[in-house]
Motif scaffolding. Structure first.
Motif, PDB file in Angstrom:
ATOM      1  N   SER A  21       0.845  -1.192   0.000  1.00 56.63           N
ATOM      2  CA  SER A  21       0.000   0.000   0.000  1.00 56.63           C
ATOM      3  C   SER A  21       0.878   1.239   0.000  1.00 56.63           C
ATOM      4  CB  SER A  21      -0.903   0.029   1.229  1.00 56.63           C
ATOM      5  OG  SER A  21      -1.750  -1.093   1.283  1.00 56.63           O
ATOM      6  N   CYS A  22       0.358   2.292  -0.584  1.00 59.05           N
ATOM      7  CA  CYS A  22       1.046   3.571  -0.586  1.00 59.05           C
ATOM      8  C   CYS A  22       0.021   4.644  -0.275  1.00 59.05           C
ATOM      9  CB  CYS A  22       1.714   3.827  -1.924  1.00 59.05           C
ATOM     10  SG  CYS A  22       2.457   5.467  -2.082  1.00 59.05           S
ATOM     11  N   ALA A  23       0.158   5.253   0.888  1.00 63.78           N
ATOM     12  CA  ALA A  23      -0.764   6.298   1.307  1.00 63.78           C
ATOM     13  C   ALA A  23      -0.165   7.657   0.995  1.00 63.78           C
ATOM     14  CB  ALA A  23      -1.049   6.181   2.802  1.00 63.78           C
ATOM     15  N   ALA A  24      -0.966   8.507   0.371  1.00 64.27           N
ATOM     16  CA  ALA A  24      -0.499   9.827  -0.036  1.00 64.27           C
ATOM     17  C   ALA A  24      -1.167  10.917   0.787  1.00 64.27           C
ATOM     18  CB  ALA A  24      -0.793  10.049  -1.512  1.00 64.27           C
ATOM     19  N   SER A  25      -0.456  11.969   0.987  1.00 66.31           N
ATOM     20  CA  SER A  25      -1.023  13.137   1.655  1.00 66.31           C
ATOM     21  C   SER A  25      -0.415  14.379   1.034  1.00 66.31           C
ATOM     22  CB  SER A  25      -0.739  13.102   3.151  1.00 66.31           C
ATOM     23  OG  SER A  25       0.648  13.114   3.397  1.00 66.31           O
ATOM     24  N   GLY A  26      -1.092  15.494   1.213  1.00 70.00           N
ATOM     25  CA  GLY A  26      -0.595  16.740   0.656  1.00 70.00           C
ATOM     26  C   GLY A  26      -1.355  17.126  -0.589  1.00 70.00           C
ATOM     27  N   ARG A  27      -0.617  17.392  -1.649  1.00 72.35           N
ATOM     28  CA  ARG A  27      -1.198  17.829  -2.910  1.00 72.35           C
ATOM     29  C   ARG A  27      -2.197  16.811  -3.441  1.00 72.35           C
ATOM     30  NH1 ARG A  27       2.687  19.416  -7.987  1.00 72.35           N
ATOM     31  NH2 ARG A  27       1.079  19.917  -9.492  1.00 72.35           N
ATOM     32  N   THR A  28      -3.100  17.258  -4.293  1.00 71.58           N
ATOM     33  CA  THR A  28      -4.179  16.412  -4.774  1.00 71.58           C
ATOM     34  C   THR A  28      -3.669  15.100  -5.349  1.00 71.58           C
ATOM     35  OG1 THR A  28      -5.462  18.377  -5.291  1.00 71.58           O
ATOM     36  CG2 THR A  28      -6.188  16.323  -6.273  1.00 71.58           C
ATOM     37  N   PHE A  29      -4.082  14.026  -4.724  1.00 68.99           N
ATOM     38  CA  PHE A  29      -3.658  12.681  -5.125  1.00 68.99           C
ATOM     39  C   PHE A  29      -4.376  12.219  -6.373  1.00 68.99           C
ATOM     40  CE2 PHE A  29      -2.462   8.297  -4.565  1.00 68.99           C
ATOM     41  CZ  PHE A  29      -3.591   7.564  -4.894  1.00 68.99           C
ATOM     42  N   SER A  30      -5.651  12.505  -6.457  1.00 64.03           N
ATOM     43  CA  SER A  30      -6.491  11.894  -7.483  1.00 64.03           C
ATOM     44  C   SER A  30      -6.153  12.356  -8.895  1.00 64.03           C
ATOM     45  CB  SER A  30      -7.964  12.175  -7.200  1.00 64.03           C
ATOM     46  OG  SER A  30      -8.203  13.567  -7.201  1.00 64.03           O
ATOM     47  N   SER A  31      -5.405  13.442  -9.043  1.00 61.01           N
ATOM     48  CA  SER A  31      -5.107  13.948 -10.373  1.00 61.01           C
ATOM     49  C   SER A  31      -3.762  13.457 -10.906  1.00 61.01           C
ATOM     50  CB  SER A  31      -5.115  15.471 -10.357  1.00 61.01           C
ATOM     51  OG  SER A  31      -4.091  15.970  -9.522  1.00 61.01           O
ATOM     52  N   ARG A  32      -3.060  12.636 -10.161  1.00 58.61           N
ATOM     53  CA  ARG A  32      -1.697  12.255 -10.544  1.00 58.61           C
ATOM     54  C   ARG A  32      -1.573  10.762 -10.856  1.00 58.61           C
ATOM     55  NH1 ARG A  32       1.873  16.134  -9.571  1.00 58.61           N
ATOM     56  NH2 ARG A  32       3.632  14.746  -9.179  1.00 58.61           N
ATOM     57  N   VAL A  33      -0.653  10.468 -11.746  1.00 54.68           N
ATOM     58  CA  VAL A  33      -0.290   9.080 -12.013  1.00 54.68           C
ATOM     59  C   VAL A  33       0.485   8.541 -10.814  1.00 54.68           C
ATOM     60  CG1 VAL A  33       1.142   7.582 -13.443  1.00 54.68           C
ATOM     61  CG2 VAL A  33      -0.251   9.367 -14.510  1.00 54.68           C
ATOM     62  N   MET A  34       0.216   7.308 -10.473  1.00 53.16           N
ATOM     63  CA  MET A  34       0.950   6.658  -9.392  1.00 53.16           C
ATOM     64  C   MET A  34       1.692   5.453  -9.957  1.00 53.16           C
ATOM     65  SD  MET A  34       0.391   8.519  -6.790  1.00 53.16           S
ATOM     66  CE  MET A  34       1.137   7.467  -5.532  1.00 53.16           C
ATOM     67  N   GLY A  35       2.927   5.300  -9.545  1.00 51.35           N
ATOM     68  CA  GLY A  35       3.732   4.200 -10.045  1.00 51.35           C
ATOM     69  C   GLY A  35       4.431   3.460  -8.915  1.00 51.35           C
ATOM     70  N   TRP A  36       4.830   2.241  -9.241  1.00 52.62           N
ATOM     71  CA  TRP A  36       5.660   1.442  -8.336  1.00 52.62           C
ATOM     72  C   TRP A  36       6.957   1.104  -9.072  1.00 52.62           C
ATOM     73  CZ3 TRP A  36       4.776   0.349  -3.261  1.00 52.62           C
ATOM     74  CH2 TRP A  36       3.478   0.512  -2.774  1.00 52.62           C
ATOM     75  N   PHE A  37       8.040   1.289  -8.375  1.00 50.03           N
ATOM     76  CA  PHE A  37       9.345   0.911  -8.862  1.00 50.03           C
ATOM     77  C   PHE A  37       9.978   0.000  -7.817  1.00 50.03           C
ATOM     78  CE2 PHE A  37      10.222   3.761 -12.508  1.00 50.03           C
ATOM     79  CZ  PHE A  37       9.098   4.548 -12.440  1.00 50.03           C
ATOM     80  N   ARG A  38      11.050  -0.683  -8.219  1.00 49.94           N
ATOM     81  CA  ARG A  38      11.765  -1.504  -7.254  1.00 49.94           C
ATOM     82  C   ARG A  38      13.256  -1.472  -7.545  1.00 49.94           C
ATOM     83  NH1 ARG A  38       9.708  -7.576  -9.081  1.00 49.94           N
ATOM     84  NH2 ARG A  38      10.859  -7.688 -11.060  1.00 49.94           N
ATOM     85  N   GLN A  39      14.014  -1.713  -6.498  1.00 50.03           N
ATOM     86  CA  GLN A  39      15.466  -1.738  -6.638  1.00 50.03           C
ATOM     87  C   GLN A  39      16.025  -2.889  -5.826  1.00 50.03           C
ATOM     88  OE1 GLN A  39      17.488   1.945  -5.697  1.00 50.03           O
ATOM     89  NE2 GLN A  39      19.255   1.349  -6.914  1.00 50.03           N
ATOM     90  N   ALA A  40      16.641  -3.811  -6.530  1.00 50.34           N
ATOM     91  CA  ALA A  40      17.286  -4.947  -5.890  1.00 50.34           C
ATOM     92  C   ALA A  40      18.737  -4.591  -5.573  1.00 50.34           C
ATOM     93  CB  ALA A  40      17.226  -6.159  -6.805  1.00 50.34           C
ATOM     94  N   PRO A  41      19.350  -5.274  -4.621  1.00 54.13           N
ATOM     95  CA  PRO A  41      20.743  -4.979  -4.266  1.00 54.13           C
ATOM     96  C   PRO A  41      21.663  -5.069  -5.483  1.00 54.13           C
ATOM     97  CG  PRO A  41      19.772  -6.456  -2.659  1.00 54.13           C
ATOM     98  CD  PRO A  41      18.774  -6.330  -3.772  1.00 54.13           C
ATOM     99  N   GLY A  42      22.442  -4.026  -5.675  1.00 48.88           N
ATOM    100  CA  GLY A  42      23.397  -4.014  -6.771  1.00 48.88           C
ATOM    101  C   GLY A  42      22.800  -3.748  -8.132  1.00 48.88           C
ATOM    102  N   LYS A  43      21.517  -3.441  -8.181  1.00 51.47           N
ATOM    103  CA  LYS A  43      20.860  -3.191  -9.463  1.00 51.47           C
ATOM    104  C   LYS A  43      20.245  -1.804  -9.480  1.00 51.47           C
ATOM    105  CE  LYS A  43      19.794  -8.009 -10.542  1.00 51.47           C
ATOM    106  NZ  LYS A  43      18.720  -8.959 -10.961  1.00 51.47           N
TER     107      LYS A  43
END
Length: 125
Positions: A21-43
């Protein structure tokens, strides 16, 4: 300003499932694209999935297509990432991000201007 806080990471066995889950606060959330990224060790950090402001468009990396589902609840200012059939290759720190983009550009980390602190996902073999 947008603040993003991820949760739901942890240790899971190969073949298991997890919902981040990713909870947002502050500026309007509903108007923005939301993405998930990941980073593995050494990559390098890599794109996982993104969802448009309305939820009508989603973009998945080939590595998770068919195993991941992104969704959002604009009433709760929260975006979710459900992942199934996890393998050790999914082990990484997962970050959610907020930005403005459309189409293939949503794969690029540079279009996201707000990032969470990340949550660790570890898949044991």
């Amino acid at each position: 300003q947008v603040q993003l806080v991820e949760s739901g990471g942890g240790l899971v066995q190969t073949g298991g499932s997890l919902t981040l889950s990713c909870a947002a606060s502050g500026r309007t959330f509903s108007s923005r694209v939301m993405g998930w990224f990941r980073q593995a060790p050494g990559k390098e950090r890599e794109f996982v999935v993104a969802i448009s402001w309305s939820g009508g468009s989603t973009y998945y990396a080939d590595s998770v297509k068919g195993r991941a589902t992104i969704s959002r609840d604009n009433a709760k200012d929260t975006v979710y990432l459900q992942m199934n059939s996890l393998t050790p290759e999914d082990t990484a720190v997962y970050y959610c991000a907020s930005g403005g983009c459309s189409g293939y550009r949503c794969w690029q980390s540079r279009v996201y201007d707000y990032w969470g602190q990340g949550t660790q996902v570890t898949v044991s073999s």
